[in-house]
Design a protein around this motif. Structure first.
Motif, PDB file in Angstrom:
ATOM      1  N   ALA A  14       0.745  -0.979   0.207  1.00 46.95           N
ATOM      2  CA  ALA A  14       0.234  -0.079  -0.215  1.00 46.95           C
ATOM      3  C   ALA A  14       1.191   1.286   0.080  1.00 46.95           C
ATOM      4  CB  ALA A  14      -1.014  -0.105   1.186  1.00 46.95           C
ATOM      5  N   TRP A  15       1.384   0.754   0.839  1.00 49.55           N
ATOM      6  CA  TRP A  15       2.877   2.671   0.842  1.00 49.55           C
ATOM      7  C   TRP A  15       3.652   2.851  -0.212  1.00 49.55           C
ATOM      8  CZ3 TRP A  15       4.285   7.070   2.530  1.00 49.55           C
ATOM      9  CH2 TRP A  15       5.890   7.727   2.024  1.00 49.55           C
ATOM     10  N   THR A 304     -10.507  -3.982  -2.591  1.00 47.10           N
ATOM     11  CA  THR A 304     -10.949  -3.829  -1.479  1.00 47.10           C
ATOM     12  C   THR A 304     -10.597  -2.409  -1.340  1.00 47.10           C
ATOM     13  OG1 THR A 304      -9.672  -4.715   0.402  1.00 47.10           O
ATOM     14  CG2 THR A 304     -11.235  -6.159  -0.376  1.00 47.10           C
ATOM     15  N   SER A 305     -12.258  -2.133  -0.945  1.00 49.80           N
ATOM     16  CA  SER A 305     -12.724  -0.555  -0.065  1.00 49.80           C
ATOM     17  C   SER A 305     -11.723  -0.634   0.757  1.00 49.80           C
ATOM     18  CB  SER A 305     -14.275  -0.237   0.208  1.00 49.80           C
ATOM     19  OG  SER A 305     -14.633   0.167  -0.756  1.00 49.80           O
ATOM     20  N   GLY A 306     -11.467  -1.510   1.752  1.00 52.03           N
ATOM     21  CA  GLY A 306     -10.326  -1.502   2.616  1.00 52.03           C
ATOM     22  C   GLY A 306      -9.035  -1.123   2.374  1.00 52.03           C
ATOM     23  N   ASP A 307      -8.197  -1.940   0.973  1.00 52.07           N
ATOM     24  CA  ASP A 307      -6.809  -1.817   0.299  1.00 52.07           C
ATOM     25  C   ASP A 307      -7.067  -0.356  -0.171  1.00 52.07           C
ATOM     26  OD1 ASP A 307      -6.668  -4.254   0.560  1.00 52.07           O
ATOM     27  OD2 ASP A 307      -6.967  -5.161  -1.092  1.00 52.07           O
ATOM     28  N   TYR A 312      -4.813   5.479   0.711  1.00 53.05           N
ATOM     29  CA  TYR A 312      -4.917   6.933   0.802  1.00 53.05           C
ATOM     30  C   TYR A 312      -5.219   7.151   1.952  1.00 53.05           C
ATOM     31  CZ  TYR A 312      -6.106   6.937  -3.644  1.00 53.05           C
ATOM     32  OH  TYR A 312      -5.819   6.772  -4.880  1.00 53.05           O
ATOM     33  N   LEU A 313      -4.947   6.707   3.721  1.00 55.85           N
ATOM     34  CA  LEU A 313      -4.750   6.343   4.758  1.00 55.85           C
ATOM     35  C   LEU A 313      -3.120   6.650   4.707  1.00 55.85           C
ATOM     36  CD1 LEU A 313      -5.551   6.493   7.856  1.00 55.85           C
ATOM     37  CD2 LEU A 313      -5.279   4.794   7.660  1.00 55.85           C
ATOM     38  N   LEU A 314      -2.894   6.124   4.156  1.00 59.47           N
ATOM     39  CA  LEU A 314      -1.003   6.201   4.800  1.00 59.47           C
ATOM     40  C   LEU A 314      -0.227   7.806   3.629  1.00 59.47           C
ATOM     41  CD1 LEU A 314       1.017   2.776   3.670  1.00 59.47           C
ATOM     42  CD2 LEU A 314       0.726   4.056   5.870  1.00 59.47           C
TER      43      LEU A 314
END
Length: 851
Positions: A14-15, A304-307, A312-314
């Motif tokens: 994700a990063w 998924t939405s969580g992915d 984007y949270l990172l």
């Protein structure tokens, strides 16, 4: 068979995705970094400098008392009390003894009543300096064989420096004239010219024998890390019958100025922080809406939405951290630049130092607010569907209606609650007040609800208005208005950002204007700085005429009649049985009363109301005496004056500015209650400092029994400090307003990416640049006017509430309010065009190829 859960995207992956996207969209993320950096820079610079400046101001305030704390006793401390005072950890003390005595100069047998002050030159004063003429240090000038005197004593006794003065049973040489005495105001007016002597010499002179009426004033200096409130509580237990005050109580204007500055600077810090967060949230919302197609592609490939939220949270946290670090560096630069920028306007030069805790707090606040304000747009990711790849989100229908949409946005509403709660906690932490935190968060929540409701009503109203008048309006005006409710528009988000920003900025402006106005009215240049003691009634007219002829005199002589009395009872409880709060009962045996028909100059009613002219009864009590004697409106007090008993009821409680004649009395009665009782008169007048000595000699020649007490140097110090406070408040408020304008501009500019396709479509259909410019100008103007109107209404309400809590008078300011509305419209149009001007040159083919 149980369904196998999809593996979530690892944080490392994700990063990498988040980092690649940021590298590919550097220009877009500049808005986010700019908003975070300016918010944190304002928070770091304003808070750091204000704390350093307040520390410098408090040092000046301490010099007016010559210590951190003062405890006044009308007796000598017992051995047990002395032992307990010695046991106080991290506290130094010195004793100042004050009494009156008859003194005479060698060769002149006529004695003079003087106000005698005994100090220990080795430890007095803890703060400030005693200024002498000829110039010399206190330790060198004051010995057991010398005294220091007021210039008024030399005038009265026709003496000079070097003459011998008799005090008690001993003779002393006059070593110097006292030009400035740091604690002159807290020491009181006195009954004659000042004579300063060492404590050892006073003991040897026989003036401190058994039964003497000397006053012991203990001065305390606290060591590093000692809490003044804690030490004060301990002193109140050790010396229950002492009158204990701290350095903030030496002068009401200075106390009010420091309190108001603290509250207002905290508010400025809050505004800086929230404005930055608004810019971050708006920029992130614009970025995510532009990435809808990319998000849809990622979901169609199995993300998924969580992915996506993890990615984007990172991104958000990194941007908050990076912008925060940049902001801290900028803030430190601003903090160090303030004194240089202010230059000669700021004689106080606070010592600045890199403080790790405030820096860490500013950085954490920047990251936290960034995450909080990005929650709603981040949660919108859940609603992105893979079909958006084939059909634009702005074209998708919404058959469920408004209520169905809000039901699907439960998490977004929950995030708003989290934002408000988080802001309340941050506000309380920055301002050290849960009250300010609650009001601040509540106001933000209220304006958010109003703006959302207003935007919905406005959009519906515009739709209905255009439906009826579509054929009668110019096409550019009609198109610009319809843009406000086009599918996928950002009107509500821009309205929320602009309206909240205007509210915060205008609130700061209105509050600093009110606080500065009040401080200037309380510490006016013509405030009395010379006090006259023991004026006979028949001398008042002559004294007024004499002073009116003196060079440097400003205004007329303020006079106050004083009658000595004894307090008999409060609410039926006799003097001996009274329970008072650190108020020596000895003071109640000699209470000064005065009378006034109207509210005197320099007093302000805080409870109850003043009596009407001609009323036969009425009693007003100063606020600090009411607190210590547990008085309230309706309390009944019985005084004894000569052979008269006067029963009174408290009708008003007032506060004084400490600079006018009526600040000398704690109890003011209706004139009819003290009719025909002989009184001694006091006076107060303002003179240019360089003319005071000339006035003293002229007054002594005509009225030798009147004592002159000059507080010109002390009041000049107070006025200088209050002037410094107002200057810094204005400067930091201006800095915050400028930072807010930049952040709001970036919020408006963040809508640029949304307009690219609209410009291209209009150009494809044949619209000219001028036509598109007219359409956008109408849209920007309406947004600015609407946001400005709502923001100014809430700014006036919030300023009124907060100023009322600070006990500062609020006045509706129509000119700044109207200017704020106009400025918001201009800012919206100008910033919108600065950000959108290059879009007009966009070639349609460049965008249509991406379709």
């Amino acid at each position: 068979m149980a369904e196998v859960a999809k593996p979530s995207l690892p944080w490392a992956t994700a990063w990498r995705v988040a980092w690649r996207e940021m590298r590919a969209s550097k220009a877009k993320f500049a808005f986010v970094l700019l908003s975070v950096a300016i918010g944190v820079a304002a928070l770091t610079g304003v808070r750091g400098f204000s704390q350093a400046f307040q520390k410098a101001l408090l040092g000046d305030a301490r010099s007016l008392m010559a210590g951190d704390l003062s405890a006044r006793l009308f007796r000598q401390a017992s051995p047990k009390e002395t032992q307990q005072l010695d046991a106080l950890h991290g506290v130094e003390r010195t004793i100042v003894t004050e009494t009156v005595s008859m003194s005479e100069v060698a060769g002149d047998p006529v004695p003079l009543l003087v106000s005698l002050k005994a100090v220990d030159p080795a430890s007095y004063p803890f703060y400030g300096n005693v200024v002498l003429r000829p110039a010399e240090s206190l330790r060198d000038a004051l010995t057991d064989r010398t005294v220091l005197v007021d210039d008024n004593l030399l005038v009265r006794l026709k003496a000079k420096v070097g003459d011998r003065l008799k005090v008690g049973d001993s003779w002393f040489r006059i070593a110097a004239v006292i030009v400035r005495e740091p604690d002159r105001m807290s020491a009181g007016v006195g009954l004659g010219p000042r004579v300063m002597i060492t404590r050892h010499a006073m003991m040897q002179s026989g003036l401190l024998g058994l039964g003497s009426r000397a006053t012991e004033r203990y001065l305390f200096r606290l060591g590093p890390g000692e809490n003044i409130a804690t030490v004060r509580t301990e002193l109140e237990k050790i010396l229950p019958d002492a009158l204990i005050t701290d350095f903030r109580e030496t002068n009401p204007e200075l106390t009010n100025g420091l309190d108001h500055a603290t509250g207002l600077l905290s508010l400025i810090c809050l505004v800086a922080m929230v404005l930055g967060a608004i810019g971050v949230g708006t920029a992130m919302r614009a970025h995510l809406q532009q990435r809808i197609e990319v998000l849809a592609i990622m979901k169609s490939m199995g993300a998924t939405s969580g992915d996506i939220l993890r990615i984007y949270l990172l991104q958000t946290m990194f941007l908050g951290l990076a912008g925060g670090l940049i902001g801290v560096a900028l803030g430190l630069g601003v903090e160090y630049a303030f004194p240089t920028l202010l230059g000669s306007l700021l004689p106080l030069r606070p010592g600045l130092a890199v403080a790790a805790r405030p820096m860490a707090a500013a950085l954490a606040t920047g990251i936290l607010t960034t995450v909080l304000f990005c929650l709603p747009p981040l949660l919108d990711v859940r609603s992105v569907r893979p079909i958006a790849v084939l059909r634009k989100a702005v074209e998708t229908g919404d058959p469920g209606g408004w209520f169905a949409r809000q039901k699907e946005r439960k998490l977004q509403w929950a995030s708003i609650v989290v934002i408000v709660a988080g802001l309340a906690g941050i506000a309380a932490g920055l301002s050290d007040s849960w009250l300010i935190g609650r009001w601040f968060a509540g106001s933000l929540a209220a304006i958010l609800v109003v703006i959302l409701g207003l935007s919905a009503i406005t959009l519906r109203g515009l739709r209905a208005f255009l439906g009826k008048t579509r054929l009668h309006l110019p096409s550019s005006l009609r198109h610009g208005l319809s843009n406000l409710y086009r599918p996928g528009n950002q009107s509500a988000a821009v309205l929320a950002a602009l309206g909240t920003g205007v509210m915060l900025i205008l609130t700061v402006f209105l509050m600093q204007s009110a606080v500065v106005r009040e401080m200037h009215s309380e510490v006016a240049p013509g405030t009395p700085n010379v006090f006259l003691v023991d004026i006979a009634p028949e001398e008042i007219a002559g004294v007024k005429a004499l002073l009116a002829k003196q060079p440097g005199a400003q205004g007329s002589l303020e006079t106050i009649p004083v009658i000595s009395s004894r307090m008999v009872s409060i609410d039926g409880v006799g003097l001996e049985n009274l329970k008072v709060k650190n108020y020596p009962k000895r003071l109640l045996r000699s209470v000064s009363l005065t009378w006034a028909d109207q509210v005197p100059t320099g007093t302000k009613i805080v409870q109850g109301k003043w009596w009407k002219a001609g009323d036969s009864a009425g009693l007003a009590v100063v606020d600090h005496a009411a607190t210590r004697l547990h008085l309230h409106v309706g309390s009944q007090i019985v005084f004894e004056v000569s052979d008269h008993t006067i029963a009174t009821k408290v009708t008003a409680i007032y506060k004084v500015d400490g600079e006018h004649a009526f600040a000398r009395s704690e109890f003011i009665l209706a004139p009819a209650m003290l009719k025909d009782i002989p009184a001694t008169w006091y006076g107060a007048v303002h003179l240019a400092p360089e003319t005071i000595a000339q006035m003293e000699r002229a007054l002594f020649a005509a009225y030798p029994t009147i004592t002159v007490i000059s507080l010109a140097d002390i009041l000049q110090t107070v006025q200088d400090v209050v002037g410094h406070i107002t200057l810094v408040i204005r400067f930091l408020a201006g800095f915050s307003i400028l930072a807010g304008a930049v952040i709001l501009a970036s919020s408006i500019a963040s809508t640029r990416f949304r307009r690219i396709r609209e410009v291209v479509v209009l150009k494809t259909l044949g619209a000219t640049r001028a036509r598109i410019a007219q359409v956008f100008s109408v849209e920007f103007t309406v947004l600015g006017l609407l946001a400005g109107l709502v923001g100014t209404v809430f700014a006036n309400l919030l300023a009124r509430v907060l100023l009322h809590r600070m006990q500062v008078t609020f006045h509706v300011s129509f000119r700044p309010t109207a200017a704020a509305i106009g400025f918001t419209a201009i800012l919206a149009v100008a910033t919108g065009w600065v950000a959108s001007f290059r879009i007009l040159g966009q070639k349609p083919l460049e965008v249509l190829r991406e379709e």
